[in-house]
Design a protein around this motif. Structure first.
Motif, PDB file in Angstrom:
ATOM      1  N   ALA A 440      -8.800  66.391  99.464  1.00  0.00           N
ATOM      2  CA  ALA A 440      -8.860  66.870  98.084  1.00  0.00           C
ATOM      3  C   ALA A 440      -7.478  67.347  97.641  1.00  0.00           C
ATOM      4  CB  ALA A 440      -9.871  68.001  97.968  1.00  0.00           C
ATOM      5  N   GLU A 441      -7.132  66.956  96.437  1.00  0.00           N
ATOM      6  CA  GLU A 441      -5.837  67.363  95.882  1.00  0.00           C
ATOM      7  C   GLU A 441      -5.884  68.846  95.517  1.00  0.00           C
ATOM      8  OE1 GLU A 441      -2.826  66.062  92.253  1.00  0.00           O
ATOM      9  OE2 GLU A 441      -4.969  65.707  92.086  1.00  0.00           O
ATOM     10  N   ARG A 442      -4.878  69.584  95.931  1.00  0.00           N
ATOM     11  CA  ARG A 442      -4.760  71.000  95.559  1.00  0.00           C
ATOM     12  C   ARG A 442      -3.319  71.227  95.138  1.00  0.00           C
ATOM     13  NH1 ARG A 442      -6.573  76.194  95.743  1.00  0.00           N
ATOM     14  NH2 ARG A 442      -5.244  77.750  96.717  1.00  0.00           N
ATOM     15  N   ASN A 443      -3.097  71.218  93.831  1.00  0.00           N
ATOM     16  CA  ASN A 443      -1.737  71.285  93.324  1.00  0.00           C
ATOM     17  C   ASN A 443      -1.443  72.644  92.705  1.00  0.00           C
ATOM     18  OD1 ASN A 443      -2.766  71.212  90.614  1.00  0.00           O
ATOM     19  ND2 ASN A 443      -3.045  68.999  90.852  1.00  0.00           N
ATOM     20  N   VAL A 444      -0.295  72.747  92.064  1.00  0.00           N
ATOM     21  CA  VAL A 444       0.124  74.027  91.503  1.00  0.00           C
ATOM     22  C   VAL A 444      -0.824  74.507  90.413  1.00  0.00           C
ATOM     23  CG1 VAL A 444       1.650  73.030  89.739  1.00  0.00           C
ATOM     24  CG2 VAL A 444       2.127  75.313  90.623  1.00  0.00           C
TER      25      VAL A 444
END
Length: 587
Positions: A440-444
């Motif tokens: 899963a993408e976890r960005n700023v």
């Protein structure tokens, strides 16, 4: 008339052996005319597990007879565990039950257990002597037909180690291989199998949507709302009533946005941010004002209380409220007026400390429904198309990013534990089947929204704590020193240490370890074991602080549309701001 608690306390103080109702009447000093009432109350206390009835119609306290009451958790291999409920002081936290000692109990049943062997302080072995309450009258499973033409249901939950026979007239026309819901008409005995009747045919397991329905039925999730609740929601309409805006702070002229996932179904928090003349940040966290529309005791409130939370699946959601509220009037959709409870915080530009805050009943008009992906494209990738599309809002996102860095650094300084482990995400095809499992993408964008929500939760919790007002806190207690010692022994073999005695640990000791293992091959196993070493976060009316966040006061304030505790806190927060009437002062 004694309460149940008082009656049990009296029994504990005056009765030292299992006694009949007649003996209890005498030993407790109760009048003869209360005999029938006492018998009824004894039966109720036995049904609840507070008392146990043994041979000769004698009643006693379970712990005085080496008995424990709790729920069965069965392993597919046939054995089980029972966790005492309520916990027994100085008693085991878990009791092992061999398959031969289950006495026809199945997963989820509330039972009485006789403790036969104590392994250590926390573990014991026992035998189930009585079933107080069945966990469920319904079973979800696959209908099958054997070679003799006899139908039966194989439970989907492998912990239910029973096969339920279905008589020929109780199949509702189910075909072999279909998923069904069956009602138990006869529980198993040592000589007879369980019997049941099919009450609902769910369909083949590989058919679109059936897997979700199976899970909903398995956990008895209420996926429809009652007529009264729907009628209340419908009467509220689809738009904010102008009368409801009177007396509220008008934030409709402020730039506000929601930032959520691509597939979010409801939007319960919006953000505004500005810079003050002294250089500090003026951060606004605006939360859908569900409490305005859902009075305590209403049909909407009763149903939400029973659900406790919304439940989200890849392709659908089981909402705590009807869709008229969940995705309508209480969802902060863009370009429409919405009622909110807002906390505005002046955050020091250097330290990240909230130096001033305000609480408001407000109204907003969200400018955009942003996604984490789009905000990350603006802040990290500097995508030209995104920068052009959201040009008027780009300075706002840049201020958010700047404040996030300050707030995150502050939390790290105080020792807040930040695992930041990657989670898995399921990619579904058009038929709803799993196509791939990816990280899963976890960005700023995820992180800055998380940081702002944490700050809002801390601010409102500290507000009610200072006022001494009743509230519901989200607490996280210090770890059990015994578990910490076991964890320390394990990580010591890998060359790590918490570098503090087990009874003197602070959050910063755990955070330092998390930083040491970040990016190392052993990061995930150590981090997951560390999580198991921690206590479970829970709700409590007493503010006991939040160890993991290194916060003196913390609550859940930001999602009243999908978490009932947040709704409780919203009501408490509003009550704390409402001036007392003359009658209330007199009381």
């Amino acid at each position: 008339m004694l309460t149940d608690t008082e009656l049990l306390r009296l029994i504990r103080d005056r009765v030292d052996h299992p006694a009949t109702a007649k003996e209890l009447l005498r030993l407790l000093g109760l009048p003869v005319e209360e005999r029938s009432t006492l018998r009824r109350r004894l039966r109720d206390l036995v049904a609840s597990g507070a008392l146990v009835e043994i041979r000769g119609h004698r009643f006693g306290l379970p712990d005085r007879m080496n008995l424990v009451v709790g729920r069965v958790s069965t392993n597919p291999r046939g054995f089980a565990f029972v966790d005492p409920d309520p916990p027994v002081e100085d008693g085991p936290s878990s009791i092992y039950i061999a398959g031969s000692n289950l006495n026809q109990a199945v997963h989820g049943d509330r039972v009485v257990v006789r403790v036969e062997h104590r392994r250590d302080r926390d573990r014991a072995e026992g035998r189930i002597v009585r079933i107080l309450e069945r966990g469920s009258e319904q079973v979800v499973g696959r209908y099958e037909v054997d070679e003799g033409g006899h139908g039966f249901v194989v439970p989907f939950d492998r912990r239910l180690v029973i096969d339920m026979q279905i008589p020929s007239g109780a199949t509702r026309g189910a075909a072999a291989g279909e998923m069904v819901t069956a009602r138990v008409t006869r529980w198993p005995t040592p000589t007879r199998p369980a019997l049941g009747e099919i009450v609902e045919i769910l369909g083949p397991l590989d058919a679109p949507g059936v897997d979700t329905t199976v899970i909903i039925r398995k956990y008895a999730l209420p996926d429809t709302h009652g007529d009264d609740a729907i009628a209340e929601a419908t009467r509220l309409g689809t738009a904010v009533n102008p009368r409801d805006i009177d007396g509220r702070t008008d934030f409709r002229g402020w730039a506000t946005v929601t930032i959520d996932g691509e597939h979010a179904r409801d939007f319960d928090d919006a953000i505004s941010i500005d810079r003050l003349s002294n250089g500090n940040f003026w951060l606004g966290v605006h939360i859908a004002d569900v409490a305005h529309y859902v009075p305590e005791g209403s049909a909407l409130d009763r149903e939400a209380y029973e659900r406790g939370t919304s439940v989200y699946f890849p392709e659908r959601a089981v909402h705590m409220f009807p869709s008229e509220l969940a995705t309508g009037l209480c969802s902060l959709n863009p370009h429409v007026d919405r009622l909110v409870q807002s906390v505005l915080m002046e955050v020091d530009r250097r330290s990240g400390v909230v130096v001033r805050y305000e609480l408001h009943d407000g109204v907003i008009h969200s400018d955009e429904r942003m996604t984490y992906r789009d905000v990350n494209a603006i802040l990290t990738d500097r995508d030209p198309a995104m920068l052009a599309r959201y040009e008027p809002l780009v300075p706002m996102f840049e201020r958010m990013h700047e404040l996030f860095e300050i707030l995150h650094a502050r939390r790290r300084r105080r020792g807040s534990i930040d695992f930041d482990l990657q989670e898995s995400e399921f990619v579904l095809d058009d038929a709803g089947l799993v196509e791939a499992v990816v990280a899963a993408e976890r960005n700023v964008a995820h992180r800055l929204i998380e940081e702002f929500m944490l700050l809002a939760n801390e601010t409102v919790a500290a507000h009610l704590e200072r006022q001494g007002a009743p509230a519901l806190y989200r607490i996280h207690e210090v770890p059990d020193p015994v578990k910490v010692e076991t964890f320390e022994d394990f990580i010591g073999t890998l060359g790590y240490s918490l570098a503090a005695p087990a009874d003197q640990l602070e959050p910063r000791h755990f955070q330092r370890l998390v930083e040491q293992i970040r990016g190392k091959p052993e990061e995930r196993p150590i981090a997951f074991l560390l999580l198991r070493t921690m206590q479970k976060a829970r709700y409590d009316a007493a503010n006991l602080g939040h160890f993991g966040l290194a916060a003196e006061a913390y609550t859940h304030f930001t999602s009243p549309i999908r978490r009932y505790p947040d709704l409780v806190f919203h009501r408490a927060l509003r009550a704390s701001r409402r001036p007392m009437s003359e009658d209330e002062r007199a009381e």
